[in-house]
Scaffold this active site. Structure first.
Site: not given
Ligand code: SAH
Length: 355
Positions: A333, A117, A114
């Site tokens: 996150c 992320c 993503c």
């Molecule tokens: N792969 C699964 C589990 C990871 S959950 C999923 O995507 O749901 C981690 C969460 O943090 C997800 O909702 C992801 O989208 C979010 N996330 C990822 N990068 C982030 C960022 N830079 N800032 C805030 N949230 C983020």
């Protein structure tokens, strides 16, 4: 050598049973490991000495080595853990009032990439075994004192995509919810997915846990860019899978929506989100982007976050804004796996356990 943590409580009873060991012995071992945090068979004083030796010769009780614990000013603690083959993962403890939430990783790295992320940048290592997932909760529990402060909630929101490692995730859940494990009720366990549509029905059938869906965008064009998995399982299919997800009465699906300035935080996005989720028992969790070194995206201002939340509320969606925890230690996150910037001289950020 096999690992105790790789067996569900029932599984441990039967594997020990095959060696002629009575079921209550398995329960005693489980009590030591999960309730008292004792990993050394030699210290399991209610087991006969020969049995302690037999178990020690056949089983490990630890899957992960603790490299480092980093404490945030808000009480969040991030654990850097290492697998037997040198894989690096992270687990996070998030205390909040009476709650002690553990955020666990399901894979080493992540294959989904993503664009916002940090974990995606590590690339994908491998799936974690169920014992490695369980051991993250044990490692966190080790930090809690007194021992009766057990983890109360569990979220699969660390590194990795849990639905791409579903068998191990389900087995870990079975162990962790068992009263002989941590006794964490499935109602307090959340599995978060970026939208692996074909695996969603299986999760729904297997365990009465809470489902969180990382949505982040309301058009395929934008979601393709933010969550490349969307090219395989586009929005229409994802929303359809949510509509047919088996929910119990009063249950809701959490939709996570990372707010990124000028990317997905406009009024039109809010309106489309309202339409998209219409009729789904849902709760929207807005996560203002957690920035990390090197990302090109920006977090919107508090005012735009409030405005976006307001538009959803007016569209009768239930909405919360996730207060970021552990942001200062890159434990929030989407920051797991991010490399910290070089520390300022004379400002130690971390403490090693036992020091
Ligand atoms: N792969 C699964 C589990 C990871 S959950 C999923 O995507 O749901 C981690 C969460 O943090 C997800 O909702 C992801 O989208 C979010 N996330 C990822 N990068 C982030 C960022 N830079 N800032 C805030 N949230 C983020």
């Amino acid at each position: 050598m096999r690992s105790i943590l790789d067996y569900t409580p029932q599984g441990l009873r039967s594997i020990l049973g095959q060696a002629g060991i009575a079921p209550f012995r398995a329960d005693q071992v489980l009590r030591w490991v999960y309730a008292r945090g004792v990993r050394d068979f030699g210290q399991m004083s209610n087991l006969p000495r020969p049995l302690r030796a037999e178990l020690a010769a056949g089983f490990r009780t630890r899957e992960l080595a603790l490299d480092e614990v980093v404490a945030s000013s808000d009480g969040t603690r991030k654990l850097a853990l290492r697998t037997h083959d040198g894989g690096r993962i992270e687990a996070v403890l998030i205390p909040e009032g009476e709650r002690r939430t553990v955020c666990v990783s399901s894979q080493i790295g992540c294959s989904l990439d993503c664009s916002f992320c940090a974990t995606g940048r590590m690339g994908f290592g491998r799936n974690l075994g169920s014992g490695e997932i369980v051991d993250q909760v044990l490692a966190v529990a080790d930090l809690l004192t007194p021992l009766d402060e057990r983890p109360t909630h569990l979220v699969f929101m660390g590194m990795g995509e849990p639905l791409l490692n579903l068998p191990a995730v389900l087995q870990a859940i079975e162990t962790l919810r068992d009263p002989r494990g941590f006794g964490i009720s499935p109602r307090r366990i959340t599995v978060s997915t970026a939208g692996v549509v074909p695996r969603m029905p299986e999760l729904g059938r297997s365990a009465p846990v809470r489902l969180a869906v990382s949505l982040h965008a309301t058009t395929d064009a934008l979601r393709d860019e933010l969550v490349p998995l969307n090219k395989r399982f586009p929005l229409a299919r994802l929303i359809e899978a949510c509509r047919s997800y088996p929910l119990r009465p009063r249950d809701r699906i959490s939709f996570e929506y990372v707010l990124i300035a000028d990317v997905n935080d406009g009024a039109a996005d809010a309106r489309r989100l309202v339409r998209l989720l219409h009729g789904i028992p849902s709760k929207v969790n807005l996560i203002p982007l957690n920035e990390y070194p090197g990302t090109r995206y920006r977090r919107p201002s508090d005012t735009s976050v409030e405005l976006f939340a307001e538009l959803l509320a007016r569209g009768h969606l239930s909405v919360t804004v996730r207060r970021s925890r552990g942001d200062d230690i890159l434990a929030a996150c989407g920051q797991l796996g991010a490399k910290p910037p070089a520390p300022a001289a004379g400002a130690p950020r971390s403490s090693r356990p036992g020091r």
